[in-house]
Scaffold this active site. Structure first.
Site, PDB file in Angstrom:
ATOM      1  CB  SER A 204      -4.392  97.286 -32.850  1.00  0.00           C
ATOM      2  OG  SER A 204      -5.257  96.405 -32.195  1.00  0.00           O
ATOM      3  CG  HIS A 206      -5.407  92.544 -32.797  1.00  0.00           C
ATOM      4  ND1 HIS A 206      -5.354  93.876 -33.142  1.00  0.00           N
ATOM      5  CD2 HIS A 206      -5.844  91.895 -33.900  1.00  0.00           C
ATOM      6  CE1 HIS A 206      -5.746  94.004 -34.397  1.00  0.00           C
ATOM      7  NE2 HIS A 206      -6.043  92.819 -34.875  1.00  0.00           N
ATOM      8  CB  CYS A 326     -17.232  85.172 -46.661  1.00  0.00           C
ATOM      9  SG  CYS A 326     -18.482  83.929 -46.925  1.00  0.00           S
TER      10      CYS A 326
END
Lengths: 387, 73
Positions: A204, A206, A326
């Site tokens: 990737s 990013h 979360c």
């Protein structure tokens, strides 16, 4: 809260390098045409040349041929394409058994889970306390119907590097394909597919100061894979859709800008941070002490919760990460720490620091000072360890 | 009178701090935020966060099991 945050979460996203943006811009303005074949107009030919050039650079970084590198929207798609693609190509012909680890990143974990729902069996290979694969157990798990082993090059949280040479040698000997998610190590830790017997590699842009939304999959010649995205004949007829040329050019530029010297600089900052943090009583490093990503530190502090530490660091202007996920108002402890045998407290108490190009040596001192204060104060009020 | 009221009773760490941070982000300078909670550690943790943010702690009232904290942005 602080606009001038010290950013130490470069394994989540990185600031784009201005030089990358500069390289991309012409492909959004004057060179915007779709890549065309030799029979198309000149503007399209220029786009095709740019795409081919980017592909050659990225494939070259892996020691691969350009036609073995397919652009995707990011490594999540790459891993989906590899795992589901091989599963679907070989499920009927060879079998429905896959081997992986419990500490893979979610694209791999969930792609394997998706195949499980379609009747595949997925076994997880045993890991040592640092997260490294037990090679003997891998040997034991391979069956005649095993179609794929998918084991990451480096762990997203604790930074442990796997011995891909040894894993690949086992897979090659047993005639099983090997996929590796190299999202976190690509560019920072060398991987050469000529030396290392790996058949599919997810990467990737990013995390390399490149754009979000572009990644790639290395596919060794002859690897069976179904067409991933119906559409046109783009990406060697594996992924239909108009190519993202600006991002592809940005990805290649980002990789060109990564140098061993820069990685060494990041490692020096990381080493110093880890040494300072380990002076805090009841702290421990998560992940392998030597075989780990050069820019990753992951430390647990007993009697404090990682989520609280993260929030207090944020309030003081530092961006770090925990391994907890979360879900609404409940927090799940890190599946990686649990996967290497850590308990609930440790799974909730790990903090990840990842360095990038824009970090400065003084960032280390500032975050270490803030963290030492936060840990001491949270321990004073923590119910943990007092029960 | 508080400008923003947050009810984090029966929530545990780190939810009270998360909700306080959200309230501070949407408050205007000078606004008063009142937080009601029941988690003992959060009663001590929120003043610590108030200090880090350079906000004004107006009051910490009640017991560790049932408290109200008032802060001014």
């Amino acid at each position: 809260m602080n606009q001038d945050s010290i950013y130490l979460d470069n394994a989540a996203a990185t600031r784009m390098d201005e030089r990358v943006i500069e390289a991309m811009l012409p492909y959004m303005t004057e060179k915007y045409a779709v890549a065309t074949s030799q029979f198309g107009y000149s503007l399209g030919l220029a786009s095709k040349e740019a795409l081919d050039g980017a592909r050659a650079i990225l494939a070259g970084r892996l020691g691969a041929e350009p036609e073995e590198f397919v652009f995707t929207s990011g490594s999540a798609e790459s891993s989906n394409m590899a795992i589901k693609g091989v599963g679907m190509a070989l499920g009927e012909k060879k079998g429905r058994h896959i081997i992986s680890t419990a500490i893979e990143d979610f694209p791999v974990l969930h792609s394997a889970r998706s195949l499980e729902r379609q009747g595949f069996t997925v076994d997880h290979v045993r890991l040592d306390e640092h997260g490294r694969v037990d090679l003997e157990h891998l040997q034991e798990l391979i069956r005649p119907d095993t179609v794929l082993v998918t084991i990451q090059a480096a762990n997203q949280e604790i930074g442990t590097l796997q011995d891909l040479d040894a894993i690949g040698a086992i897979c090659r000997e047993r005639d099983v394909l090997l996929h590796s998610d190299a999202t976190y190590s690509f560019g920072r830790v060398p991987l050469d597919v000529v030396q290392t017997p790996v058949d599919l590699v997810s990467v990737s842009a990013h995390l390399l100061h490149g754009p979000k939304g572009i990644g790639g999959l290395y596919i060794r010649k002859g690897t069976p894979l179904i067409k991933w995205m119906d559409g046109g004949f783009q990406e060697f007829n594996l992924r239909g859709g108009v190519e993202n040329i600006a991002d592809a050019v940005g990805f290649a530029k980002a990789v060109e800008l990564i140098t061993p010297k820069e990685t060494q600089r990041l490692q020096e900052m990381r080493d110093r941070l880890m040494a300072i943090l380990l002076e805090i009583p009841q702290s421990r490093v998560n992940g392998h002490p030597e075989h780990r990503l050069p820019h990753n530190a992951n430390v647990s502090f007993r009697y404090v919760e990682g989520e609280s530490v993260l929030l207090h660091l944020d309030l003081r202007g530092f961006a770090v990460s925990t391994g907890s996920a979360c879900f609404s108002r409940s927090l799940e402890g890190s599946h990686v720490i649990l996967g290497i045998g850590g308990n609930h407290e440790r799974a909730h108490g790990s903090i990840r620091f990842t360095f990038g190009r824009y970090n400065k040596p003084e960032d280390v001192d500032q975050v270490a000072e803030a963290l030492a204060d936060i840990v001491v104060r949270l321990r004073e009020i923590s119910p943990l360890g007092k029960e | 009178m508080a400008d923003i009221r947050i009810d984090v009773r029966y929530e545990t760490c780190p939810v009270p701090l998360v909700e306080m941070r959200k309230a501070v982000r949407r408050a205007e300078p000078g606004d008063i935020i009142e937080i009601a909670g029941t988690h003992p550690a959060s009663q001590k943790e929120i003043p610590m966060a108030v200090e880090a943010l350079g906000l004004e702690l107006l009051a910490v009232e009640g017991t560790p099991d049932a408290w109200t904290i008032r802060i001014r942005r």
